[in-house]
Design a protein around this motif. Structure first.
Motif, PDB file in Angstrom:
ATOM      1  N   PHE C 284       0.843  -1.209  -0.051  1.00 58.29           N
ATOM      2  CA  PHE C 284       0.119   0.216  -0.074  1.00 58.29           C
ATOM      3  C   PHE C 284       0.859   1.412  -0.110  1.00 58.29           C
ATOM      4  CE2 PHE C 284      -1.652   3.400   2.546  1.00 58.29           C
ATOM      5  CZ  PHE C 284      -2.899   3.735   1.877  1.00 58.29           C
ATOM      6  N   VAL C 334       5.856   6.159   8.315  1.00 58.82           N
ATOM      7  CA  VAL C 334       5.358   6.011   6.994  1.00 58.82           C
ATOM      8  C   VAL C 334       5.231   4.612   6.417  1.00 58.82           C
ATOM      9  CG1 VAL C 334       5.112   6.819   4.673  1.00 58.82           C
ATOM     10  CG2 VAL C 334       5.322   8.356   6.319  1.00 58.82           C
ATOM     11  N   ILE C 336       6.259   1.957   8.269  1.00 54.89           N
ATOM     12  CA  ILE C 336       5.579   0.864   9.160  1.00 54.89           C
ATOM     13  C   ILE C 336       3.869   0.901   9.003  1.00 54.89           C
ATOM     14  CG2 ILE C 336       5.015   0.609  11.521  1.00 54.89           C
ATOM     15  CD1 ILE C 336       8.079   1.232  12.198  1.00 54.89           C
ATOM     16  N   PHE C 337       3.426   2.064   8.920  1.00 55.43           N
ATOM     17  CA  PHE C 337       2.017   2.256   8.846  1.00 55.43           C
ATOM     18  C   PHE C 337       1.716   1.664   7.391  1.00 55.43           C
ATOM     19  CE2 PHE C 337       2.356   5.915  11.843  1.00 55.43           C
ATOM     20  CZ  PHE C 337       2.081   5.128  13.023  1.00 55.43           C
ATOM     21  N   CYS C 338       2.220   1.828   6.358  1.00 55.28           N
ATOM     22  CA  CYS C 338       1.932   1.300   5.119  1.00 55.28           C
ATOM     23  C   CYS C 338       1.918  -0.153   4.941  1.00 55.28           C
ATOM     24  CB  CYS C 338       2.827   1.818   3.906  1.00 55.28           C
ATOM     25  SG  CYS C 338       2.384   3.574   3.647  1.00 55.28           S
ATOM     26  N   LEU C 340       1.867  -2.070   7.642  1.00 57.04           N
ATOM     27  CA  LEU C 340       0.801  -2.666   8.480  1.00 57.04           C
ATOM     28  C   LEU C 340      -0.635  -2.660   7.634  1.00 57.04           C
ATOM     29  CD1 LEU C 340       1.158  -0.943  12.027  1.00 57.04           C
ATOM     30  CD2 LEU C 340       1.324  -3.452  11.446  1.00 57.04           C
ATOM     31  N   ALA C 341      -1.007  -1.591   6.808  1.00 61.05           N
ATOM     32  CA  ALA C 341      -2.000  -1.617   6.053  1.00 61.05           C
ATOM     33  C   ALA C 341      -2.128  -2.494   5.017  1.00 61.05           C
ATOM     34  CB  ALA C 341      -2.106  -0.067   5.524  1.00 61.05           C
ATOM     35  N   LEU C 343      -0.553  -5.563   5.333  1.00 56.55           N
ATOM     36  CA  LEU C 343      -0.691  -6.764   6.010  1.00 56.55           C
ATOM     37  C   LEU C 343      -2.224  -7.063   6.280  1.00 56.55           C
ATOM     38  CD1 LEU C 343       2.323  -6.679   8.478  1.00 56.55           C
ATOM     39  CD2 LEU C 343       1.889  -8.386   6.694  1.00 56.55           C
ATOM     40  N   LYS C 344      -2.920  -5.893   6.729  1.00 60.07           N
ATOM     41  CA  LYS C 344      -4.094  -5.898   7.236  1.00 60.07           C
ATOM     42  C   LYS C 344      -5.232  -6.380   6.153  1.00 60.07           C
ATOM     43  CE  LYS C 344      -8.291  -4.772   9.123  1.00 60.07           C
ATOM     44  NZ  LYS C 344      -9.051  -5.518   8.008  1.00 60.07           N
ATOM     45  N   THR C 345      -5.035  -5.819   4.978  1.00 64.65           N
ATOM     46  CA  THR C 345      -5.642  -5.942   3.599  1.00 64.65           C
ATOM     47  C   THR C 345      -5.217  -7.098   2.732  1.00 64.65           C
ATOM     48  OG1 THR C 345      -4.691  -4.295   2.531  1.00 64.65           O
ATOM     49  CG2 THR C 345      -6.865  -3.593   3.572  1.00 64.65           C
ATOM     50  N   GLY C 346      -4.157  -7.659   3.214  1.00 68.08           N
ATOM     51  CA  GLY C 346      -3.681  -8.779   2.310  1.00 68.08           C
ATOM     52  C   GLY C 346      -4.291 -10.288   2.715  1.00 68.08           C
ATOM     53  N   LEU C 358       8.023 -10.299  10.311  1.00 64.46           N
ATOM     54  CA  LEU C 358       7.064  -9.535  11.405  1.00 64.46           C
ATOM     55  C   LEU C 358       7.798  -9.230  12.676  1.00 64.46           C
ATOM     56  CD1 LEU C 358       4.246 -11.799  10.700  1.00 64.46           C
ATOM     57  CD2 LEU C 358       4.336  -9.722  10.127  1.00 64.46           C
ATOM     58  N   PHE C 361       8.521  -5.515  13.327  1.00 60.07           N
ATOM     59  CA  PHE C 361       7.429  -4.799  14.143  1.00 60.07           C
ATOM     60  C   PHE C 361       7.734  -4.535  15.649  1.00 60.07           C
ATOM     61  CE2 PHE C 361       5.847  -5.694   9.906  1.00 60.07           C
ATOM     62  CZ  PHE C 361       5.514  -4.345   9.657  1.00 60.07           C
TER      63      PHE C 361
END
Ligand code: HEA
Ligand code: HEA
Ligand code: CUA
Ligand SMILES: [Cu+2]
Lengths: 336, 223, 631
Positions: C284, C334, C336-338, C340-341, C343-346, C358, C361
């Motif tokens: 992302f 930036v 790290i948050f991308c 996480l996003a 991973l969340k939507t994958g 992982l 993190f």
């Protein structure tokens, strides 16, 4: 960490009993730093927790696939506004938090710089490989005196330490009292601090300075002003002449042998400046920058074989006979 | 997603159906070398220039840092004599002429011209090196007297190292051009070598200023 | 398609390095050099890890006597120096040597002979340093060798000279690699791989190499000045003659701070690569990620002074460096948050490489947060030069670089060897390493706060540091076991691992389009790229390149921004001259430790070798002329 169970578990000494830790303050400089430390730790812990929760949530809610599953490129076409928002909020919050930390740090800097030093005691600290020299300054030159490895300070009075290095870079660190400052050849620095609580603190050289960097510590004795003045007066006095024949013999060896080529004992012909001033050696609790207990046996061993006790030290091993060593030791023990 | 456009840089490469649904691109029609930023050599040379330019810049920064440490600069010696360094500036500027000629000739595939100009550059380079010897002898300081001497010698030494290597490059290239056979890529080499020479030339001007003129600055401008 | 097979065999023969000893010394194929580079770097990691084990043994109890002060000084210096200069920075460039050309669809790296030379120089520099160490002339002034301790007056003998020359070796190798890799990425991408289709890993390599270009010269200057002070009597660092000891610190950290990002930034590329593959979607925020990488590189040049807070600087200067040091956390945020996003939507494929990334993190974030604490001057003045700092940098170095690197190792191992590593052993390796690592280094935060300085060969019992040190040592043993399992896993896989196939992970980038291990020419047919994740497209390529010679090492150069075909060029063939040039250079460098005249006479063999290297043979010229076409 007073009161924390960790301190008990670790068996760290109580504050003021030879403690050496940055988590307990015995003066305003260390206290101001701690006042920045705890909130910073809290904030950073919260950030860490937040990241871990986000990670846990992402892992728990995302789908699973196998190696052979095809990749999904639909994100290239969609803008994913939800994610954009989430990431932007995260970055914005981080920025705010960081700006807060910058401001807090700058404010603490200001506070540290504002220590009132009117009427401060001035001590010239000279770092050597691997010991500390302290010259107590005084407008009246005759009242100045020199000592080594044990720094006495009056409680409640600001102190200005003027820092110089004789050889390489060292760093003076007394964690219970203040942050550290390097002693750099060619750059005189100052460190200002105040001890508000009587007690004994341990300090240590913090910049790598050669083989015995590990054994370049110091003892800071913070005492009530009266006790401090009395101590300073004792230090100004020259060494008393030894009374016993053994000690007199020791003094002769000291002055005619090599010892006087490096050391000073004021009031005697020994006046060399290459090594710790020994005028009041016997009043010190430890030897060789906190390396050894100042006991009869260890002192005797130190005199003939310093390299066995502090390998690499710049004091030569010398082949004195047992009786000479005993004489020297007896003499040094009179230097109260 | 739209397919990319395969516009060739210089000349048309022919698209040919490849039998698995796509379209092949025949690159045999493309040239086998290119000048300027088309060539890999150009990027390599600029990479070296970036590195060496940074070294020069940092050495000059060191010079000023050390100058800022004391009240006296030069510390205990007269400034370098102006004659030889200034002469070198003039010869350097003059060397731009054969250098540009070499670059031009190479880009025209003019072998004879490239030969002549390259050898001309090498000859002037030799003159510069000889003048350098005199420069060192008229710095009026030694590297081991004090920090001023150390940094001046280092600055001039670094530049001389570049002069020497580029002279060697140029000389070898000149010999290569004379002994042939020559493939087209060599013309690119000549052109890149000329670019590097400009770097050696251009870096000399600030270094000359620092070595010869900073010690002569009026005291108002001193630290 | 038999025609492709014979062509492919011919191509293989063209690009293969020659057999035998001569082949060993004259190889130039980027995959051969890359493999050697990686193996060498990991060997240095093992060596430095063993040294770390010795330190932990000594520090296990107060007053321990396994190592004396002299031995301990050499060991911590060698540990730090090896890890930073001979492992972490080179290994990142080494992986890039292998992977980048494959990832961008190139048949070769740019300047292959120079690439071989850079490897030999690196190898010889490391071997020289270890040779000296084994002869008891190992450096002993710490990995940043502060003057005057490392100067002629306080470090007589040759120890520090070897250290300073090792810097010359690694920096020469590193700088050459930077030029090679930048040129490769700019000029040799497959047609259609425009800059905005460049894989994030390649971006991270590009950014890192630009940082190297501008940062390494500082250490080159500082170490040259040091060695001249030591050997020919200059006075750069001698305050008695107008020199200054802080000059060293400024120059060293002007390099040293960016250096830690040479290690970190490529690892960010590993993260992006592995996360994308194992969550089965694009990362992302591609543009934001690229901007974050570039911002990190720029900021990295503005915070070297945070290593020097205790030297006392003007108030305003300190606040500036505090602010920049903290702001560099924003690009990290930036990224790290991308991720996480992403991973969340994958849809996650829980394989071993993903485990390793992982861990980032937790570990890197802890290290980054302690970094932010260190950036605050008042806090730094308390914990500077204590085990708190030791904890910080192991958290960032190991969490931010070694974990992703090991993940990348598991990820690309099948590509390089054609064999799969065992997932079971891999998980054991991961969990033991994770546990051992935290057990080793978490207690060090507390130790630093409790007053334990770094670089002490022994410590007294009174301050109560014993228990935590013991824990830390035990943690190191666990880490050691985990790496033994790793070694076992590699050995097993090489002996009888499962065949990998071209794309065992179902990954999207071009290196997975070719066979495992890759064809000698990388791509028998160079693809025309039509997306940032080509292998996930229904139709991966727009077609192929045709018309490159099979009997010459011919490659296609493309334009910088659009990767449009520009010209063909012939890459040089294997030759022994880079090796011989490296030998000559090594003689010069080592000789100069003993006499400055070596710099004079040593240049002759170097010059001879270099001329021989570049001098074309008539046969070569004739072959090239046959394929020549003027623009
Ligand atoms: C990979 C290597 C690496 C990395 C990535 C970093 C990252 C950082 N480092 Fe570190 N550092 C080292 C390697 C590294 N460091 C080494 C080797 C040394 C010691 C050398 C020696 O002395 O031997 C050192 C020493 C060092 C010092 C000097 C300490 C001293 O000697 O006294 C300082 C001081 O400012 C510092 C700061 C930072 C900061 C601010 C970051 C930042 O980049 C960290 C940014 C990341 C995060 C902060 C986490 C993610 C962000 C978020 C989750 C957003 C939200 C965060 C907040 C709101 C706080 N480092
Ligand atoms: C990338 C960088 C890196 C890495 C990975 C490490 C890894 C480790 N480090 Fe290191 N360290 C530094 C960089 C690094 N360090 C630096 C720069 C310094 C400062 C030096 C200085 O002050 O000058 C330092 C300092 C330093 C100190 C402080 C010394 C002092 O100040 O006195 C300590 C103390 O415990 C330590 C410990 C360790 C340990 C236990 C590991 C462990 O994680 C190591 C784990 C690795 C292994 C255990 C290897 C094992 C492999 C095998 C066992 C496989 C077997 C092999 C075969 C069969 C072939 N390190
Ligand atoms: Cu003095 Cu360390
Ligand atoms: Cu840093």
């Amino acid at each position: 960490m007073s009161g924390l169970p960790l301190a008990a578990f670790l068996d760290t000494p109580p504050l003021g009993e030879l403690s050496q830790d940055a988590l307990r303050a015995a003066g305003p400089q260390a206290a101001a730093t701690l006042a920045l430390w705890w909130p910073t730790l809290a904030l950073c812990s919260a950030v860490l927790l937040g990241i871990l929760i986000a990670l846990g949530y992402a892992l728990a809610t995302s789908g699973r696939a196998v190696r052979s599953a095809p990749g999904d490129l639909s994100s290239l076409a969609n803008r994913e506004p939800g994610l954009v928002r989430a990431v932007s909020v995260g970055v914005a919050l981080s920025t705010v938090a960081l700006l807060g930390l910058v401001a807090a740090s700058a404010a603490t800097d200001r506070k540290l710089a504002s220590l009132d030093t009117a009427g401060a005691l001035q001590v010239h600290v000279i770092a050597h490989q691997w010991w500390w020299e302290f010259e107590y300054l005084d407008a009246d030159v005759t009242r100045r005196f020199v000592t080594a490895n044990e720094l006495h300070l009056p409680v409640g009075r600001a102190v200005e330490l003027v820092l110089d290095a004789d050889d390489v870079i060292h760093s003076l660190w007394i964690p219970n009292l203040a942050g550290k400052r390097d002693l750099i050849p060619g750059h005189t620095q100052t460190l200002r601090l105040r001890a508000d609580r009587a007690g004994v603190y341990r300090g240590q050289c913090a910049e790598y300075c050669g083989y015995q960097h590990a054994n370049m510590a110091l003892r800071v004795v913070a005492e009530e002003p009266g006790a401090f003045t009395a101590w300073a007066d004792r230090m100004r006095a020259p060494a008393a002449a030894p009374a016993t024949p053994l000690a007199q013999q020791g003094r002769a060896i000291f002055e005619n042998g090599t010892c006087a080529m490096c050391h000073t004992v004021s009031g005697t012909p020994a006046a060399a400046k290459h090594a710790p001033d020994l005028t009041h050696l016997a009043s010190r609790r430890r030897l060789a920058a906190e390396t050894l207990e100042n006991t009869h046996d260890l002192l005797a061993r130190w005199i003939s074989r310093p390299n066995a006790l502090k390998p690499g030290v710049y004091m030569p091993d010398q082949a004195y006979s047992e009786s000479d060593v005993q004489a020297l030791t007896a003499y040094l023990e009179t230097l109260k | 997603m739209s397919d990319p456009k395969f516009e060739p840089g210089a000349e048309p490469a022919l698209p040919i159906p490849d039998g698995d649904g796509g379209t092949d691109l025949d690159v045999a029609v493309l040239p086998s070398f290119g000048f300027g930023h088309r060539s890999l050599m150009w990027w390599g040379t600029w990479g070296m220039i970036a590195i060496e330019g940074t070294v020069f810049a940092l050495t000059i920064a060191t010079y000023f840092y050390l100058r800022g440490q004391g009240t006296q600069w030069p510390i205990a010696e007269p400034p370098p004599d102006l004659l030889w360094g200034t002469l070198n500036v003039l010869v350097f500027l003059a060397s731009a002429v054969p250098n540009q000629a070499a670059k031009r000739a190479a880009e025209r595939y003019d072998l004879a011209g490239a030969r002549r100009a390259t050898l001309g550059c090498a000859a002037l380079g030799m003159v510069l090196l000889i003048l350098r010897v005199f420069e060192f002898r008229h710095l009026n300081c030694r590297w081991d007297t004090d920090a001023y001497g150390s940094v001046v010698w280092t600055l001039l030494g670094f530049h001389t190292a570049h002069l020497l290597t580029d002279w060697l490059d140029t000389a070898v290239l000149g010999v290569m051009l004379c002994t042939g056979p020559i493939e087209g890529k060599r013309y690119v080499d000549v052109s890149e070598n000329a670019m590097y020479w400009y770097f050696v030339l251009a870096s000399w001007l600030p270094i000359y200023g620092v070595i010869y003129w900073v010690p002569r600055l009026p005291p108002v401008l001193s630290p | 398609m038999s025609i492709h097979d014979t062509r492919s065999a011919e191509l293989e023969a063209t690009w293969r390095d020659p057999p035998g000893l001569r082949g060993v010394l004259s190889a130039v194929n980027h995959k051969t050099i890359g493999r050697r580079f990686i193996v060498t770097a990991f060997s240095f990691f093992v060596a430095a890890g063993i040294l770390a084990g010795l330190m932990r043994l000594q520090l296990m109890h107060p007053g321990n006597t396994v190592l004396g002060p002299d031995r301990y000084a050499q060991i911590f210096t060698m540990h730090g120096t090896t890890m930073m200069f001979l492992f972490a920075v080179p290994v990142m460039q080494a992986v890039a040597v292998y992977v980048v050309p494959l990832m961008i669809g190139a048949r070769s790296i740019a300047f292959p002979r120079l690439n071989a030379y850079a490897f030999w120089i690196y190898l010889f520099g490391g071997v020289m340093l270890y040779g000296a160490f084994l002869l008891n002339v190992g450096p002993d002034a710490g990995w940043f060798a502060y003057v005057p301790l490392s100067g002629p007056a306080y470090s007589p003998g040759k120890r520090v000279d070897f250290w300073a020359q090792m810097i010359t070796f690694t920096e020469l190798s590193g700088l050459l690699e930077a030029v090679i890799q930048i040129t490769t990425i700019f000029k040799l991408r497959a047609p259609g791989m425009t800059l905005n289709r460049l894989p994030l890993y390649v971006w991270s390599v590009l950014v890192t190499n630009f940082m190297i270009l501008f940062a390494m010269p500082a250490v080159m200057l500082s170490s040259t000045a040091l060695i001249m002070d030591r050997l020919v009597g200059t006075h750069f660092y001698n305050p008695a003659e107008g020199g200054d000891v802080l000059l060293w610190q400024h120059l060293f950290w002007f390099f040293g701070h960016p250096e830690v990002y040479f290690i970190f930034v490529p690892a960010l590329g590993f993260m992006s690569t592995i996360i994308a593959t194992f969550s089965r979607r694009q990362i992302f925020g591609y543009t934001a990620m690229v901007v974050a990488l570039i911002a990190t590189a720029f900021l990295a040049f503005g915070l070297w002074v945070h290593h020097m807070f205790a030297t006392n600087l003007p108030e305003l200067g300190k606040s500036f460096f505090t602010a920049v040091s903290m702001m560099i956390a924003i690009p990290s945020a930036v990224q790290i948050f991308c991720w996480l996003a992403t991973l969340k939507t994958g849809r996650l494929v829980m394989e071993v490489p993903l485990h390793f990334v992982l861990a980032f993190f937790f570990i890197l974030v802890v290290g980054g947060l302690t970094g932010v604490m260190l950036a605050a001057v008042p806090l730094d003045l308390q914990v500077h030069d204590t085990y708190f700092v030791v904890a910080h940098f192991h958290y960032v170095l190991i969490g931010g670089a070694v974990f992703p690197l090991v993940g990348a190792f598991y990820y690309w191992f099948p590509k390089v060897t054609g064999r799969m590593l065992s997932g079971v052993l891999g998980r054991w390796h991961f969990w033991l390493f994770f546990a051992g690592f935290n057990l080793t280094f978490f207690p060090m935060h507390v130790l630093g706060l409790l007053g334990m300085p770094r670089r002490v060969y022994t410590y007294p019992a009174d301050p109560g540091w014993g228990a935590l040190n013991l824990l830390s040592t035990v943690g190191d043993w666990i880490t050691g076991v985990s790496f033994l399992l790793f070694a076992l896993n590699v050995w097993r896989a090489l002996a009888r691992g499962m065949p990998a196939g071209a794309n065992p992970w179902g990954a999207p980038t071009l290196e997975w389009a070719t066979s495992s291990p890759p064809h000698a020419a990388n791509f028998p047919r160079v693809p025309l790229v039509r997306g940032v994740a080509p292998l996930w497209l229904a139709e991966p390529y727009a077609g192929h390149v045709r018309g490159l010679a099979d009997t010459q090492r011919e490659v296609l150069a493309t334009t910088v921004l659009d990767a449009a075909p520009d010209h063909r060029m012939i890459m040089p063939t294997p030759t022994i001259w880079p090796f011989l040039s490296a030998v000559a250079t090594t003689m010069l460098f080592i000789g100069s430790i003993f006499t400055p005249w070596a710099v004079v006479w040593g240049t002759v063999p170097v010059a001879v070798a270099l001329v021989a290297w570049f001098w074309p043979t008539r046969a070569e010229t004739a072959e090239h002329l046959a394929l020549e076409k003027r623009p």
